[in-house]
Enzyme design. Structure first.
Site, PDB file in Angstrom:
ATOM      1  CD  GLU A  17      -2.752 -35.904 -28.312  1.00 21.31           C
ATOM      2  OE1 GLU A  17      -3.465 -35.472 -27.390  1.00 21.31           O
ATOM      3  OE2 GLU A  17      -1.906 -36.805 -28.165  1.00 21.31           O
ATOM      4  CB  SER A 180      -6.544 -36.139 -28.510  1.00 19.43           C
ATOM      5  OG  SER A 180      -5.931 -35.213 -27.653  1.00 19.43           O
ATOM      6  CG  ASP A 293      -8.376 -39.834 -18.644  1.00 18.64           C
ATOM      7  OD1 ASP A 293      -8.406 -38.869 -17.866  1.00 18.64           O
ATOM      8  OD2 ASP A 293      -8.006 -39.752 -19.828  1.00 18.64           O
ATOM      9  CD  GLU A 305      -5.849 -42.988 -22.194  1.00 19.83           C
ATOM     10  OE1 GLU A 305      -5.562 -44.012 -22.838  1.00 19.83           O
ATOM     11  OE2 GLU A 305      -6.112 -41.900 -22.731  1.00 19.83           O
ATOM     12  CG  ASN A 307      -3.061 -36.502 -20.803  1.00 16.86           C
ATOM     13  OD1 ASN A 307      -2.043 -35.823 -20.808  1.00 16.86           O
ATOM     14  ND2 ASN A 307      -3.937 -36.498 -21.802  1.00 16.86           N
ATOM     15  CB  SER A 316      -8.542 -28.752 -20.185  1.00 16.67           C
ATOM     16  OG  SER A 316      -8.137 -28.724 -21.533  1.00 16.67           O
TER      17      SER A 316
END
Length: 360
Positions: A17, A180, A293, A305, A307, A316
């Site tokens: 990433e 990602s 998420d 999950e 982040n 974003s």
């Protein structure tokens, strides 16, 4: 006049990433309040070398090579060649993925005793590993998709029929420690599984296999500590040409998704998502900020999950969700730096020495 705080924006890194990190850092460097902060860009190349760069640049190795002063009393950086030393006040890691979001960098910064924006060692490592995160979320009684886990040493024992029996089809195969959507594949038939395992194990020794939930993709931004605050949820509406939210859909194809902030939800469902997001943030020992998420299937919500260093690119969701709440990009960065400094200052109450009769 108050002296400006020196803020290191740490970006790049040894991660798949790497490019996403650069794009996020560019925005933070551009929008940081220049009246309050002096932004210092430090890039980590793909090979792991650190450089002082002029602004945030993809050409990291064109900067001045750096070394770190390993002194918790007077931590700082040294420019190679002329041995020029400079100190900083706070570090803002904008490192997505491996080595940057998994507790590695956080541990080094903690050992240097420098203030840092974002989740510390424990929360970062818990959240980064999808397998451990699922187990922690389950133990906190939070809803997650059904899943199975495998290690690389079990590769030959992974059977399509066994997974189908437990999870149904299709199902998702993911590398345990990436973000990602790298190393993520949707599996419908045995041939798909072979390719998915090759891809996932290319990036990690552990993988997680999850049931596929046909659902709306929703996200919620968390900001602050004691108590953390949740934004209104946003939704990512994915083009029908994509079967799931792939890397290309996230970062390459401008026509791949439509973002709705706030998401079109009933008040009850929105509040359920916000409540679950805060609980997930707390269960995984996160600090300062994160993006949660989730999947919304009917009225049922699943935590997918979390982040701990969400993207700050132009597309974003994290900054977009706070903008909807009236917090612009510059104000958001200032808020994060203030929250982090406050947490660091309060942490100073913790003793690091113990007096005893022990002789040494």
């Amino acid at each position: 006049m108050t002296e400006k705080k020196k803020v290191v924006i740490l970006y790049g890194g040894r991660s798949v990433e790497h490019g996403v990190s650069i794009n996020s850092a560019k925005n933070i460097y551009e929008f940081i309040d220049k009246d309050k902060f002096e932004a210092i860009a430090i890039g980590i190349s793909k090979s792991g070398k650190w450089f002082l760069t002029k602004g945030v640049s993809k050409n990291i190795e064109e900067g001045k090579a750096l070394s770190i002063l390993l002194d918790a009393q007077k931590p700082g950086f040294v420019i190679a060649g002329n041995e020029e030393r400079f100190n900083v006040d706070i570090i803002f890691p904008v490192l997505h993925g491996t080595d940057g979001e998994d507790g590695s960098i956080q541990g080094m910064i903690k050992a240097l005793d420098l203030p840092m924006v974002g989740t510390g060692v424990l929360g970062s490592s818990l959240s980064m590993n999808k397998i451990v995160a699922k187990r922690v979320l389950e133990s906190a009684k939070l809803p997650v998709a059904k899943y199975m886990t495998f290690h690389f040493t079990q590769r030959e024992q992974i059977k399509f029929a066994d997974i189908k029996k437990k999870l149904g089809i299709p199902f998702m195969v993911k590398a345990a420690n990436l973000g990602s959507s790298v190393g993520v594949n949707k599996v419908k038939k045995p041939a798909d599984l072979v390719k998915a395992l090759d891809d996932a194990f290319k990036y990690d020794d552990e993988i997680i296999v999850e049931e596929f939930i046909k659902a709306r993709e929703v996200e919620c931004a968390i900001l602050g500590n004691n108590p953390p605050q949740a934004s209104m949820p946003g939704e990512i509406v994915i083009s029908k040409k994509y079967e799931f939210y792939t890397f290309d859909a996230k970062y390459v194809d401008p026509e791949a998704v439509r973002i709705e902030v706030p998401a079109k939800l009933t008040k009850a469902v929105a509040e359920k998502i916000r409540t679950l997001s805060v609980k997930a943030f707390q269960a995984l020992r996160c600090e300062d900020f994160a993006r949660v998420d989730l999947f919304l299937s009917g009225n049922k919500v699943y935590v997918n999950e979390i982040n701990t260093i969400p993207g700050f690119t132009n597309s974003s969701m994290f900054p977009m969700m706070w903008k909807e709440r009236g917090i612009g990009f510059s104000e958001l960065i200032t808020t994060l730096l203030t929250i982090a400094q406050d947490r660091y200052d309060k942490g100073k109450r913790i003793e690091r020495s113990f007096s005893s009769a022990l002789k040494f």
